[in-house]
Design a protein around this motif. Structure first.
Motif: not given
Length: 339
Positions: A164-165, A179-186
């Motif tokens: 992941l970049d 973005s902090v609401e989405v990216m941790p799950a990925l």
């Protein structure tokens, strides 16, 4: 090892000059781009089996773009055909994608219209051993973010390495979520996470100590890179490697260096210092590709980091989105700049 699959939107970068001469000269330069496509073409150039997965409209323009990728030895067999347009973005020459001057024209593109539950991941991941994507993908809209999670689950189930970049594009996160609401799950699915200490804070919620790095001195930045990497490893146990890049404009020129955190240790690259550069776009993509190249070819972590850093540095002098530097040229750069 199987092939490396990069997933993202194929874009055209339109480059109007800052003074508007393109209007008088009727000449508007453009480049084929997209962060993940840049990774795919770099890996293919360096003789790593490389494939690219995206969505494009079924028309002559897409045919020409696919031919362009194939000529660069990138496999395109699983590309989805749908919709009616290719995504665009506008950026004056020499500017950074984080610059306020960037203009995105991606709404309603074939890629933006991807939806979960419609992709045959068995076909997409056939023969794949490494899957790469960037944070630009889930920034497009919620549906594409859901497709990303679907892809990551499918790759994880097949024991495929995932990178992941953490590309942060503030102008893209406009669909009601930060973005902090989405990216941790990925990020929880990823083996290798690359970015910098600021992106990790913005996108993953990793602690950023502004006082520690207030002077932007190298010692403090490296100390913070260690802390950021340790926290990412703690938050996302599947992640075994964390890379950070540092590029700063100083009075004496541009400084560039990187770090790699692996097996509990922080490795630092040699530093590059130059007076001026040509094009900032794609340097981070080149660094990511260099990391994948190194690990794919089972180089040592130090060799991998130095190759990736030199590749990214050389990209700063190439006027296009994708690198044209060969493995031999990159290795020569490492030697010529070594202290």
């Amino acid at each position: 090892m199987g092939k490396v699959l990069s997933f993202g939107e194929l874009l055209l970068r339109i480059c109007p000059d800052a003074d508007g001469l393109w209007l008088k000269e009727n000449n508007l330069p453009f480049y084929v781009g997209g962060a993940e496509a840049n990774v795919a073409t770099a890996l293919a150039l360096w003789n790593v089996p490389s494939a690219y997965f995206t969505a494009l409209p079924d028309n002559f323009l897409s045919e020409q773009l696919i031919t362009y990728l194939k000529e660069k030895q990138v496999q395109t067999d699983t590309i989805v055909f749908q919709g009616s347009r290719v995504g665009l973005y506008y950026l004056p020459k020499g500017k950074d994608l984080k610059n306020a001057g960037v203009i995105y024209d991606r709404a309603g593109s074939a890629f933006a219209d991807l939806t979960p539950g419609t992709i045959d991941w068995n076909a997409v991941f056939n023969g794949v051993s490494w899957f790469h994507f960037s944070a630009i993908c889930p920034a497009v809209n919620q549906a594409v973010a859901d497709v990303c999670e679907e892809a990551l689950k499918a790759a994880s189930e097949r024991n495929i390495k995932i990178s992941l970049d953490l590309n942060y594009r503030a102008k893209l996160w406009k669909y009601g979520k930060d973005s902090v609401e989405v990216m941790p799950a990925l990020a929880q699915y990823c083996d290798l996470i690359m970015g910098n200490i600021w992106a990790a804070n913005t996108m993953l919620g990793v602690t950023l100590d502004e006082k520690m790095i207030a002077e932007r001195d190298k010692e403090s930045l490296l100390k913070h890179a260690q802390l950021t990497s340790e926290q990412i490893k703690s938050m996302f146990p599947n992640c075994s490697m964390v890379a950070n890049t540092f590029r700063f404009d100083y009075e004496q020129g541009i400084r560039y260096y990187t770090t790699l955190f692996i097996e509990g240790k922080l490795i630092t690259s040699q530093e590059y210092l130059v007076d001026k550069i040509l094009d900032k776009v794609g340097s981070g993509d080149c660094f990511m590709a260099g990391l994948i190249y190194g690990f794919y070819n089972q180089l040592s972590p130090k060799e991998t980091l130095e190759f990736a850093t030199a590749a990214a540095f050389k990209k700063l002098f190439i006027e296009s989105d994708a690198t044209t530097s060969t493995v031999a040229e990159i290795k020569d750069t490492i030697t010529s700049y070594a202290k």
